[in-house]
Structures are given as structure tokens and as C-alpha cells.
Write a protein that holds these residues in place. Structure first.
Motif, PDB file in Angstrom:
ATOM      1  N   UNK A  56       3.282   8.467  -0.007  1.00  0.00           N
ATOM      2  CA  UNK A  56       1.976   9.109  -0.126  1.00  0.00           C
ATOM      3  C   UNK A  56       0.851   8.265   0.450  1.00  0.00           C
ATOM      4  N   UNK A  57       1.106   6.986   0.663  1.00  0.00           N
ATOM      5  CA  UNK A  57       0.134   6.067   1.250  1.00  0.00           C
ATOM      6  C   UNK A  57       0.939   4.972   1.924  1.00  0.00           C
ATOM      7  N   UNK A  58       0.294   4.177   2.766  1.00  0.00           N
ATOM      8  CA  UNK A  58       1.040   3.141   3.480  1.00  0.00           C
ATOM      9  C   UNK A  58       1.735   2.175   2.538  1.00  0.00           C
ATOM     10  N   UNK A  59       1.226   2.028   1.313  1.00  0.00           N
ATOM     11  CA  UNK A  59       1.831   1.105   0.362  1.00  0.00           C
ATOM     12  C   UNK A  59       2.084   1.764  -0.986  1.00  0.00           C
ATOM     13  N   UNK A  60       2.357   3.064  -0.985  1.00  0.00           N
ATOM     14  CA  UNK A  60       2.621   3.773  -2.235  1.00  0.00           C
ATOM     15  C   UNK A  60       3.648   4.872  -2.023  1.00  0.00           C
ATOM     16  N   UNK A  61       4.557   4.997  -2.978  1.00  0.00           N
ATOM     17  CA  UNK A  61       5.574   6.043  -2.970  1.00  0.00           C
ATOM     18  C   UNK A  61       5.329   6.937  -4.170  1.00  0.00           C
ATOM     19  N   UNK A  62       5.244   8.241  -3.945  1.00  0.00           N
ATOM     20  CA  UNK A  62       4.987   9.191  -5.027  1.00  0.00           C
ATOM     21  C   UNK A  62       6.242   9.977  -5.355  1.00  0.00           C
ATOM     22  N   UNK A  63       6.474  10.192  -6.638  1.00  0.00           N
ATOM     23  CA  UNK A  63       7.500  11.123  -7.108  1.00  0.00           C
ATOM     24  C   UNK A  63       6.766  12.404  -7.466  1.00  0.00           C
ATOM     25  N   UNK A  64       7.013  13.468  -6.693  1.00  0.00           N
ATOM     26  CA  UNK A  64       6.261  14.713  -6.813  1.00  0.00           C
ATOM     27  C   UNK A  64       7.097  15.794  -7.473  1.00  0.00           C
ATOM     28  N   UNK A  65       6.460  16.635  -8.272  1.00  0.00           N
ATOM     29  CA  UNK A  65       7.123  17.821  -8.783  1.00  0.00           C
ATOM     30  C   UNK A  65       7.398  18.757  -7.612  1.00  0.00           C
ATOM     31  N   UNK A  66       8.646  19.165  -7.433  1.00  0.00           N
ATOM     32  CA  UNK A  66       9.020  19.940  -6.245  1.00  0.00           C
ATOM     33  C   UNK A  66       8.384  21.319  -6.220  1.00  0.00           C
ATOM     34  N   UNK A  67       8.083  21.890  -7.383  1.00  0.00           N
ATOM     35  CA  UNK A  67       7.512  23.237  -7.421  1.00  0.00           C
ATOM     36  C   UNK A  67       5.994  23.240  -7.328  1.00  0.00           C
ATOM     37  N   UNK A  68       5.351  22.212  -7.887  1.00  0.00           N
ATOM     38  CA  UNK A  68       3.883  22.205  -7.910  1.00  0.00           C
ATOM     39  C   UNK A  68       3.267  21.216  -6.933  1.00  0.00           C
ATOM     40  N   UNK A  69       4.019  20.192  -6.523  1.00  0.00           N
ATOM     41  CA  UNK A  69       3.481  19.151  -5.661  1.00  0.00           C
ATOM     42  C   UNK A  69       2.693  18.091  -6.395  1.00  0.00           C
ATOM     43  N   UNK A  70       2.585  18.200  -7.719  1.00  0.00           N
ATOM     44  CA  UNK A  70       1.819  17.227  -8.493  1.00  0.00           C
ATOM     45  C   UNK A  70       2.601  15.924  -8.639  1.00  0.00           C
ATOM     46  N   UNK A  71       1.865  14.798  -8.550  1.00  0.00           N
ATOM     47  CA  UNK A  71       2.494  13.485  -8.658  1.00  0.00           C
ATOM     48  C   UNK A  71       2.905  13.216 -10.097  1.00  0.00           C
ATOM     49  N   UNK A  72       4.176  12.913 -10.299  1.00  0.00           N
ATOM     50  CA  UNK A  72       4.673  12.545 -11.624  1.00  0.00           C
ATOM     51  C   UNK A  72       4.575  11.041 -11.842  1.00  0.00           C
ATOM     52  N   UNK A  73       4.872  10.276 -10.812  1.00  0.00           N
ATOM     53  CA  UNK A  73       4.782   8.825 -10.860  1.00  0.00           C
ATOM     54  C   UNK A  73       4.421   8.317  -9.474  1.00  0.00           C
ATOM     55  N   UNK A  74       3.764   7.164  -9.426  1.00  0.00           N
ATOM     56  CA  UNK A  74       3.423   6.523  -8.157  1.00  0.00           C
ATOM     57  C   UNK A  74       3.876   5.066  -8.219  1.00  0.00           C
ATOM     58  N   UNK A  75       4.668   4.657  -7.237  1.00  0.00           N
ATOM     59  CA  UNK A  75       5.144   3.283  -7.160  1.00  0.00           C
ATOM     60  C   UNK A  75       4.367   2.554  -6.056  1.00  0.00           C
ATOM     61  N   UNK A  76       3.698   1.464  -6.399  1.00  0.00           N
ATOM     62  CA  UNK A  76       2.867   0.718  -5.467  1.00  0.00           C
ATOM     63  C   UNK A  76       3.633  -0.475  -4.890  1.00  0.00           C
ATOM     64  N   UNK A  77       3.372  -0.775  -3.614  1.00  0.00           N
ATOM     65  CA  UNK A  77       3.905  -1.985  -2.971  1.00  0.00           C
ATOM     66  C   UNK A  77       2.729  -2.705  -2.312  1.00  0.00           C
ATOM     67  N   UNK A  78       1.872  -3.370  -3.078  1.00  0.00           N
ATOM     68  CA  UNK A  78       0.650  -3.981  -2.541  1.00  0.00           C
ATOM     69  C   UNK A  78       0.928  -4.952  -1.402  1.00  0.00           C
ATOM     70  N   UNK A  79       0.158  -4.822  -0.330  1.00  0.00           N
ATOM     71  CA  UNK A  79       0.277  -5.727   0.805  1.00  0.00           C
ATOM     72  C   UNK A  79       1.437  -5.443   1.723  1.00  0.00           C
ATOM     73  N   UNK A  80       2.217  -4.406   1.437  1.00  0.00           N
ATOM     74  CA  UNK A  80       3.376  -4.074   2.256  1.00  0.00           C
ATOM     75  C   UNK A  80       3.225  -2.666   2.826  1.00  0.00           C
ATOM     76  N   UNK A  81       3.653  -2.495   4.072  1.00  0.00           N
ATOM     77  CA  UNK A  81       3.676  -1.169   4.693  1.00  0.00           C
ATOM     78  C   UNK A  81       5.064  -0.570   4.532  1.00  0.00           C
ATOM     79  N   UNK A  82       5.133   0.638   3.965  1.00  0.00           N
ATOM     80  CA  UNK A  82       6.410   1.297   3.726  1.00  0.00           C
ATOM     81  C   UNK A  82       6.778   2.129   4.945  1.00  0.00           C
TER      82      UNK A  82
END
Length: 327
Positions: A140-166
Motif C-alpha cells: 500500500x506504500x513503498x514501506x508498508x504492506x496492507x492486509x485488505x478485506x477482499x470484499x470491502x477493500x478496507x485495511x485490516x492490518x498494516x505492516x510497516x518496514x521503515x526505511x526499506x522499499x518493498x
């Protein structure tokens, strides 16, 4: 051009050509029950093909992306299709280029489904469904991974990787472990690669996995169907390691035990994607030779145990990362 190919894995013979797009096919997805296949294109469209044996017939054309599509993924139950494409249309004179802005769209592709479900802006192209099909994992961002609800698209959890490009993400077959990789600046300013295992439930990094060298930057990662191996692709080759002995805490150090390389790294290939066969015996890679047009792709089949190159099916022009799926 502008088509996907159904290929016999043993002989390399083309069984069927799937036309219908107005530009190169850039992604392919197969439903978990193998009842349908989706092809996605640089023209921003998706064609869903119904399957009966080896016969495929187009059933639905999905239009909604404003730019080229880079990624397509079916939910395990085959109900939903996730695609990542350009958020804005590119000028007509731009060739072999990808957008800076991406959008994830989720479609209901069942016969009675409503079509598009949700649209969410994302930062990069990899996407994966959880095994139950309820959630999607996306960058969802260069340093964040989102777990999204497949039906609504709402973020359930966000995993951050500060200072790193995913650059790459993959889910283990049981959905418990998220593998993320990419680049980060070193103390001297150079970009170095990284690969981290994350507990999907807590979001906590549990192990930084060893890479073959600092210059290796993972561009794609993939688990085998039974989770016994992981492959990571980068500019210097496809690196595969055995996950035997893993647990959720990753208590043991995991060493890279196989390196596939078609030629000397000095004039080798830029590896774009890797796909395991369902039985885990084979690994298929797509790569672009150095010194040639980056839109030229080679598709190679390797024996996983020995690393032997078994067959190089064809070389063809395409854009993006390319896509190979087993039936």
C-alpha cells in the motif's frame, strides 16, 4: 503478440492461443479449482476464460483499469480476481513503460457475480490472497504492506518496514507467514537487498533471511505449493532455499542452498519471475538477457533438485514482469 499461450510442459508445444487483447498480455491467473483462467493486458482489460479440459472459451471481459495491468491473482475458491493496473492512462507515445500510480481492483468472476467489487490505490504491483480468500495482501506504500478485506477493500492490518522499499511479497500456503523483500540504503549510500519473514497475525518481523550478497535485491518471491521451498528472483539469478525446519519463530538460520544461473553473471540475465510446479519438482523462470531489449523474455524450466536446465520454451516480446502459471 496480444495473446496468451497454453503450452505443453513436456514438449514445449503450443496447445492453444488465447487472443482478444489489443496489447501485450502481461499477467495470467488460474483459479484454484482450474475452472477458469484470467488474462490481463497492457490495454487495461481482463478476459476470463472458462475451461473444460484443455478447451478454453472467453466468458467475460472486465474493463475498469485506466492503464496497463501488471498483476492478476485468483482467490483460492475462484470467486474473486484481484488485478493491479495503472491508476491513470499513459500517453499513447509511451512504449514499454509502467505507471507511477497503481490501483488494485477486485472482481467477482462467478457466473452470477456482480463484476467489480472494490478499487483501492496501491503503491506497487504484487498482490496475494490469503488461503481462505477473505483477505488480500498488497503493497500500500513503498514501506508498508496492507492486509485488505477482499470484499470491502478496507485495511485490516498494516505492516510497516521503515526505511526499506518493498518490491516483492508472498504468503506461505497456510497463510501464517508473509515474506517481503526489496531494497534499502546502506551506510555508503548504495542500495542493498533484504528479505524478511513476518508473522501475519502479529505483524512482527521474525527473521531477516540471509541473501547471497548485498547487491542481490529481490524483485519477486514465491513459495512452492507445499511451502517446502521459497524462490527469490533478482538481477543475478534465481535463488532457492529449503524451508525444512522452519517454524513460526524461524528459530534456525536458513542458508541459500541452490542458485540457478543460465550463464556467467557478467553477461547473464535479469530474472523477473519464478513459478513452482504443483508437485514441487520444477521451477519455471522468465528472464531478460543483458544487452538485449528488456522486452525480450526467455521462459525456462528447471529441475528443482539438481538445478538442471530442462527446456527453454520460447523467447517472445512482452512488457512488465511476465507471467507463467501451471494448470
Amino acid at each position: 503478440r496480444n495473446a496468451a499461450l497454453l503450452v505443453d510442459i513436456e514438449s514445449g508445444a503450443v496447445i492453444e492461443t488465447l487472443p482478444g487483447h489489443d496489447a501485450d498480455v502481461t499477467a495470467v491467473a488460474v483459479s484454484g479449482d482450474e475452472s477458469h483462467i484470467a488474462t490481463a493486458s497492457q490495454d487495461g482489460s481482463v478476459i476470463v476464460w472458462g475451461r473444460s479440459g484443455r478447451q478454453l472459451e472467453p466468458t467475460t471481459r472486465l474493463v475498469g483499469h485506466h492503464g496497463p495491468i501488471s498483476e492478476a491473482e485468483c482467490s483460492p475458491d475462484g470467486r474473486l480476481l484481484g488485478t493491479v493496473g495503472g491508476l491513470f492512462e499513459l500517453p499513447a507515445d509511451i512504449v514499454f513503460s509502467w505507471p507511477d500510480n497503481w490501483e488494485l481492483r477486485v472482481w467477482d468472476v462467478t457466473a452470477t457475480g456482480p463484476g467489480e467489487q472494490v478499487a483501492v490505490e496501491v503503491d506497487a504491483t504484487p498482490v496475494a490472497f490469503t488461503p481462505d480468500g477473505a483477505n488480500l495482501v498488497a503493497i500500500s506504500d513503498t514501506s508498508a504492506i496492507s492486509v485488505l478485506d477482499a470484499d470491502s477493500g478496507e485495511a485490516q492490518r498494516i505492516h510497516q518496514t521503515p526505511g526499506k522499499t518493498i518490491r516483492a511479497v508472498a504468503l506461505s500456503p497456510d497463510g501464517a507467514v508473509l515474506l517481503a523483500g526489496g531494497s534499502a540504503p546502506s551506510s555508503n549510500g548504495a542500495e542493498v537487498g533484504w528479505l524478511t519473514a513476518i508473522d501475519i497475525a502479529s505483524g512482527s518481523p521474525v527473521e531477516d533471511l540471509p541473501l547471497p550478497d548485498a547487491a542481490f535485491v529481490p524483485e519477486a518471491v514465491v513459495f512452492s505449493g507445499n511451502g517446502s521451498h521459497v524462490a527469490a528472483t533478482g538481477a543475478t539469478g534465481v535463488h532457492v532455499f529449503d524451508t525444512a525446519g522452519w517454524d513460526l519463530e524461524f528459530s534456525e538460520t536458513i542458508a541459500w542452498d541452490t542458485v540457478f544461473s543460465e550463464s556467467d553473471p557478467a553477461d547473464g540475465r535479469i530474472y523477473a519471475t519464478a513459478t513452482f510446479s504443483p508437485d514441487g519438482r520444477l521451477l519455471v523462470t522468465q528472464s531478460s538477457p543483458y544487452g538485449q531489449d528488456v522486452a525480450t523474455r526467455a521462459t525456462a524450466i528447471w529441475a528443482l533438485e539438481s538445478g538442471e536446465l530442462l527446456n527453454e520454451l520460447f523467447v517472445y516480446p512482452t512488457v512488465g514482469k511476465g507471467a507463467v502459471y501451471f494448470s
